[in-house]
Design a protein around this motif. Structure first.
Motif, PDB file in Angstrom:
ATOM      1  N   ASP A 137       0.842  -1.206   0.000  1.00 17.88           N
ATOM      2  CA  ASP A 137       0.000   0.000   0.000  1.00 17.88           C
ATOM      3  C   ASP A 137       0.874   1.252   0.000  1.00 17.88           C
ATOM      4  N   LYS A 138       1.919   1.219   0.833  1.00 18.73           N
ATOM      5  CA  LYS A 138       2.824   2.379   0.926  1.00 18.73           C
ATOM      6  C   LYS A 138       3.456   2.660  -0.428  1.00 18.73           C
ATOM      7  N   ILE A 139       3.789   1.570  -1.142  1.00 13.26           N
ATOM      8  CA  ILE A 139       4.496   1.700  -2.415  1.00 13.26           C
ATOM      9  C   ILE A 139       3.549   2.174  -3.523  1.00 13.26           C
ATOM     10  N   PHE A 140       2.388   1.529  -3.586  1.00 13.41           N
ATOM     11  CA  PHE A 140       1.523   1.744  -4.753  1.00 13.41           C
ATOM     12  C   PHE A 140       0.469   2.847  -4.586  1.00 13.41           C
ATOM     13  N   ILE A 141       0.029   3.102  -3.353  1.00 15.72           N
ATOM     14  CA  ILE A 141      -1.065   4.092  -3.241  1.00 15.72           C
ATOM     15  C   ILE A 141      -0.845   5.181  -2.194  1.00 15.72           C
ATOM     16  N   GLU A 142       0.181   5.020  -1.360  1.00 13.63           N
ATOM     17  CA  GLU A 142       0.336   6.038  -0.319  1.00 13.63           C
ATOM     18  C   GLU A 142       1.447   7.032  -0.630  1.00 13.63           C
ATOM     19  N   GLY A 143       2.121   6.822  -1.739  1.00 11.93           N
ATOM     20  CA  GLY A 143       3.204   7.733  -2.113  1.00 11.93           C
ATOM     21  C   GLY A 143       2.705   8.824  -3.043  1.00 11.93           C
ATOM     22  N   GLU A 144       3.656   9.430  -3.696  1.00  9.97           N
ATOM     23  CA  GLU A 144       3.338  10.549  -4.572  1.00  9.97           C
ATOM     24  C   GLU A 144       2.589  10.082  -5.828  1.00  9.97           C
ATOM     25  N   TYR A 145       2.948   8.885  -6.298  1.00  7.05           N
ATOM     26  CA  TYR A 145       2.338   8.383  -7.524  1.00  7.05           C
ATOM     27  C   TYR A 145       1.443   7.187  -7.216  1.00  7.05           C
ATOM     28  N   ILE A 146       0.256   7.223  -7.736  1.00  6.39           N
ATOM     29  CA  ILE A 146      -0.740   6.188  -7.433  1.00  6.39           C
ATOM     30  C   ILE A 146      -0.788   5.187  -8.584  1.00  6.39           C
ATOM     31  N   ASP A 147      -0.773   3.906  -8.251  1.00  4.26           N
ATOM     32  CA  ASP A 147      -0.962   2.861  -9.249  1.00  4.26           C
ATOM     33  C   ASP A 147      -2.472   2.622  -9.374  1.00  4.26           C
ATOM     34  N   ASN A 148      -3.018   2.974 -10.525  1.00  6.09           N
ATOM     35  CA  ASN A 148      -4.478   2.957 -10.670  1.00  6.09           C
ATOM     36  C   ASN A 148      -5.094   1.585 -10.471  1.00  6.09           C
ATOM     37  N   TYR A 149      -4.459   0.572 -11.090  1.00  8.55           N
ATOM     38  CA  TYR A 149      -5.035  -0.772 -10.977  1.00  8.55           C
ATOM     39  C   TYR A 149      -5.025  -1.224  -9.520  1.00  8.55           C
ATOM     40  N   TYR A 150      -3.889  -1.035  -8.874  1.00  9.44           N
ATOM     41  CA  TYR A 150      -3.755  -1.449  -7.468  1.00  9.44           C
ATOM     42  C   TYR A 150      -4.813  -0.756  -6.618  1.00  9.44           C
ATOM     43  N   LYS A 151      -4.960   0.549  -6.849  1.00 11.19           N
ATOM     44  CA  LYS A 151      -5.901   1.320  -6.023  1.00 11.19           C
ATOM     45  C   LYS A 151      -7.327   0.820  -6.205  1.00 11.19           C
ATOM     46  N   GLU A 152      -7.695   0.580  -7.460  1.00  8.61           N
ATOM     47  CA  GLU A 152      -9.064   0.168  -7.721  1.00  8.61           C
ATOM     48  C   GLU A 152      -9.358  -1.193  -7.075  1.00  8.61           C
ATOM     49  N   GLN A 153      -8.387  -2.120  -7.198  1.00  7.61           N
ATOM     50  CA  GLN A 153      -8.594  -3.433  -6.591  1.00  7.61           C
ATOM     51  C   GLN A 153      -8.537  -3.349  -5.069  1.00  7.61           C
ATOM     52  N   ARG A 154      -7.672  -2.500  -4.563  1.00 11.58           N
ATOM     53  CA  ARG A 154      -7.541  -2.336  -3.103  1.00 11.58           C
ATOM     54  C   ARG A 154      -8.832  -1.755  -2.526  1.00 11.58           C
ATOM     55  N   ASP A 155      -9.467  -0.842  -3.276  1.00 10.66           N
ATOM     56  CA  ASP A 155     -10.731  -0.251  -2.810  1.00 10.66           C
ATOM     57  C   ASP A 155     -11.859  -1.278  -2.838  1.00 10.66           C
ATOM     58  N   ASN A 156     -11.666  -2.345  -3.571  1.00 12.42           N
ATOM     59  CA  ASN A 156     -12.687  -3.389  -3.683  1.00 12.42           C
ATOM     60  C   ASN A 156     -12.228  -4.688  -3.049  1.00 12.42           C
ATOM     61  N   LEU A 157     -11.482  -4.537  -1.949  1.00 11.15           N
ATOM     62  CA  LEU A 157     -10.881  -5.698  -1.312  1.00 11.15           C
ATOM     63  C   LEU A 157     -11.392  -5.868   0.113  1.00 11.15           C
ATOM     64  N   LEU A 158     -11.689  -7.120   0.455  1.00 16.16           N
ATOM     65  CA  LEU A 158     -12.036  -7.425   1.837  1.00 16.16           C
ATOM     66  C   LEU A 158     -11.050  -8.478   2.334  1.00 16.16           C
ATOM     67  N   ILE A 159     -10.435  -8.207   3.467  1.00 18.02           N
ATOM     68  CA  ILE A 159      -9.376  -9.099   3.955  1.00 18.02           C
ATOM     69  C   ILE A 159      -9.835  -9.867   5.185  1.00 18.02           C
ATOM     70  N   VAL A 160      -9.839 -11.191   5.058  1.00 16.65           N
ATOM     71  CA  VAL A 160     -10.117 -12.052   6.206  1.00 16.65           C
ATOM     72  C   VAL A 160      -8.798 -12.689   6.627  1.00 16.65           C
ATOM     73  N   THR A 161      -8.288 -12.220   7.745  1.00 17.81           N
ATOM     74  CA  THR A 161      -6.998 -12.711   8.243  1.00 17.81           C
ATOM     75  C   THR A 161      -7.208 -13.961   9.084  1.00 17.81           C
ATOM     76  N   THR A 162      -6.254 -14.880   9.026  1.00 18.43           N
ATOM     77  CA  THR A 162      -6.256 -15.961  10.016  1.00 18.43           C
ATOM     78  C   THR A 162      -4.941 -15.897  10.781  1.00 18.43           C
ATOM     79  N   ASN A 163      -5.056 -15.711  12.078  1.00 20.66           N
ATOM     80  CA  ASN A 163      -3.851 -15.642  12.903  1.00 20.66           C
ATOM     81  C   ASN A 163      -3.186 -17.004  12.954  1.00 20.66           C
ATOM     82  N   CYS A 164      -1.872 -17.004  13.155  1.00 20.72           N
ATOM     83  CA  CYS A 164      -1.144 -18.271  13.179  1.00 20.72           C
ATOM     84  C   CYS A 164      -1.055 -18.815  14.603  1.00 20.72           C
TER      85      CYS A 164
END
Lengths: 388, 262
Positions: A137-164
């Motif tokens: 995220d820091k690399i693709f969408i939080e810096g000066e230049y935004i990666d459009n594809y990454y941003k669009e998919q990231r905005d449409n992402l739901l993360i289900v984490t499983t702890n180890c």
């Protein structure tokens, strides 16, 4: 029975059926559901239809340069560590057409295409994988230049984490502070509990989005014992990491010793094949190729995963800057563990151990760091003795 | 600029010691071949037609290795007739499978194989085209990948650098989503030291790479051999794994001889 009020950042108990219902609910909401499944004697991430697609009762055994599956003596759904591929490919695809143009009568026009992304739910995102996404995220969408594809998919992402609750032989997320429990960044977090009381899951919502799904699931209140068991298991995973990376003064160690003979030693073994960069969940380098039709009328600009281990990667006018394997390995490791910190204010490593496991000759980033540290310390001691 | 408005550049295809498979890749281009024929005049291509248009040629595609004194002379004539000379395939680029004879006495083979050995005139070694004349571009593979061939012609027509990566097969293998056969199954694989270009087809079918495309840009073969030895490969197997289609490439040749002399 008292009706449960479901709140954010609070743990509840779910059973296997509730996890299956979560999948069904996500599908009803038009999410593409992706998670772990067994393919080709490995656990990869692919589309899931139901929890029966999960690697039930299967775990993975890691060594440097070796990966095998093994049956567990329980029916755990998430009882493995990490497989060959991270979730990187979903946000940062290995090959992506980023531009199409057409030339008519000598005039070039850009072809606009409606390439909206699917809603994507990632299941079984281990804490190290989650940390990798937060780093990208820091690399693709939080810096000066935004990666459009990454941003669009990231905005449409739901993360289900499983702890180890178990650590693998090549794991070292405790060292990189990216696990074994996810602290934030997830929509839903799950901790699998298997004991004499049965097979259950502690589940919690980390975001409003996650909460809307949790509210629709059959859940119950956890007992003190459930909470305690989860804490104990995660603690045990944390204490049983197969590998360790000393991160204290790591940047100084690497950057102060760029000409240390140990780099030569690694270069004798390193194949420069690029596997470590391909499997790394944070490596983000890419190459741009322009592809033309034979007539030159239809053109595409394609982005593909690239690697600092290729000669062309550092090719500038006149030649390749990093012509030796030594310089390429050193570039990768010093970036990942040292200069990355200056660039993105975090380590570039999440302790997943993939670069160790999927290196065909089993070069171990933790061992190489340790070895360099020991040699540097020994040399400093020798020098101090000589001066006395 | 579209080049088909001007005089079409002439392309010739030449055959030396080879199986014709690489030339057939050109025929196999199907629709793309029609587009190529639109932009390029195919002036000499014996696999497709007996009609020959005289040179000189803008592009010569050369298939096969040099195995006879006659061919060693012929390639110089072709070089003189060609503005750009591109070798296609493992034979033309490293000497091919027939270069296995380089490791033995060729007369022994001739005496065993042929009823009348006197009729046979063959050089001791099978050698790549670049041992004889200057080569402008080497397209690897056994056979070459037809898309890569179109890409090279295309790059020539559009005056740009061909997108032909020289890194390892592993990069393609991972991008394709293959599971590493060496790490997950212990199958010996030459992918880490092999030039990309086939889109990692063998690992996609659970086989190790045979290095049809020859050594990659900067292969660390010693290290890979060490790993093979660790996993139980015998001396004979080690010699054999490097004595395949690209046995005569400098790196593989040195490595197989090293193990033979050990």
């Amino acid at each position: 029975m008292k009706k449960l009020t479901i709140a954010k950042n609070t743990k509840y108990i779910a059973d296997k059926c509730s996890i299956d219902s979560l999948l069904t609910l996500l599908k009803e909401q038009k999410f593409k559901t992706v998670g772990p499944t067994v393919r080709d004697e490995t656990i990869i991430y692919d589309e899931l239809d139901s929890i029966s697609d999960l690697p039930i009762g299967i775990t993975d055994v890691h060594e440097a340069g070796s990966y095998r599956l093994k049956e567990r003596n329980d029916k755990a759904l998430f009882g493995y560590n990490v497989g060959p591929f991270s979730f990187k490919k979903y946000l940062f695809p290995p090959r992506l057409t980023i531009l199409k143009t057409k030339r008519v009568d000598g005039k070039i026009t850009i072809i606009k295409e409606n390439d909206s992304v699917d809603k994507l739910a990632l299941l079984g995102v281990k804490p190290c994988e989650l940390q990798a996404i937060l780093i990208q995220d820091k690399i693709f969408i939080e810096g000066e230049y935004i990666d459009n594809y990454y941003k669009e998919q990231r905005d449409n992402l739901l993360i289900v984490t499983t702890n180890c609750t178990e650590a693998g032989n090549s794991c070292f997320c405790t060292s990189t502070q990216s696990g074994p429990e996810a602290k934030s960044g997830f929509d839903i977090a799950i901790t699998e509990l298997i004991d004499d009381n049965g097979h259950n899951f502690l589940i919690e919502a980390g975001t409003k989005n996650g909460l809307t799904f949790l509210k629709k699931l059959p859940l119950s209140e956890p007992s003190d014992n459930d909470i305690e068991t989860a804490v104990k298991k995660i603690k045990s995973a944390s204490e049983n990491m197969g590998r360790k990376l000393e991160t204290k003064n790591l940047k100084e160690l690497l950057l102060d010793n760029l000409n240390h003979p140990h780099w030569e030693d690694i270069a004798k073994r390193c194949l420069s094949c690029g596997n470590c960069t391909m499997v790394c969940p944070t490596c983000f380098c890419s190459n741009i190729e322009d592809v033309t039709s034979l007539t030159g009328e239809d053109n595409e600009r394609i982005r593909t995963w690239d690697s600092c281990f290729s000669m062309e990667y550092s090719y500038i006018h006149g030649g390749t800057v990093r012509a030796s394997i030594k310089s390429r390995y050193r570039q990768w490791m010093t970036h990942k563990l040292a200069s990355w910190q200056e660039q993105f204010n975090t380590l570039g490593c999440v302790g997943c151990g993939r670069c160790i496991v999927w290196c065909p000759v089993g070069i171990d980033i933790t061992e190489e760091t340790k070895s360099l540290q020991e040699q540097v310390t020994a040399q400093a001691e020798q020098l101090a003795q000589a001066e006395n | 600029m579209p080049l088909n408005t001007a005089r079409k550049p002439k392309l010739a295809v030449w055959k030396f010691a080879s199986c014709d498979g690489c030339q057939l890749s050109l025929l196999d281009c199907e629709d793309a071949l029609l587009a190529i024929a639109d932009s390029i005049q195919i002036a000499s291509f014996p696999e497709a037609t007996r009609a020959v248009i005289r040179g000189p040629y803008e592009i010569s595609l050369v298939e096969g290795s040099i195995t006879s004194a006659h061919d060693a002379e012929r390639i110089h004539k072709i070089r003189r007739l060609s503005k750009t000379l591109i070798t296609i395939g493992a034979c033309a680029t490293s000497g091919g499978i027939q270069a296995l004879k380089n490791f033995k006495d060729v007369n022994e083979f001739i005496n065993i194989v042929y009823a009348n050995p006197d009729y046979i005139s063959s050089l001791q070694n099978s050698t790549p085209i670049s041992d004889h004349v200057k080569v402008d571009f080497e397209l690897r593979g056994c056979p070459i990948n037809k898309n890569a061939l179109v890409e090279v012609c295309n790059a020539y027509l559009n005056r740009r650098k061909p997108n032909i990566p020289t890194y390892s097969v592993c990069m393609e293998c991972k991008r394709r989503g293959n599971i590493c056969v060496m790490v997950s199954k212990g199958i010996p694989c030459l992918g880490p030291v092999t030039h990309a270009g086939c889109d990692a087809i063998c690992p996609a079918y659970n086989r190790g790479c045979y290095s049809c495309f020859g050594p990659s840009e900067d292969p660390n073969i010693k290290s890979l051999s060490g790993q093979f030895e660790k996993t139980g490969m015998s001396k004979e197997e080690l010699i054999r794994i490097y004595r395949g289609i690209n046995a005569n490439s400098e790196e593989f040749k040195n490595e197989s001889i090293f193990h033979e002399q050990k």
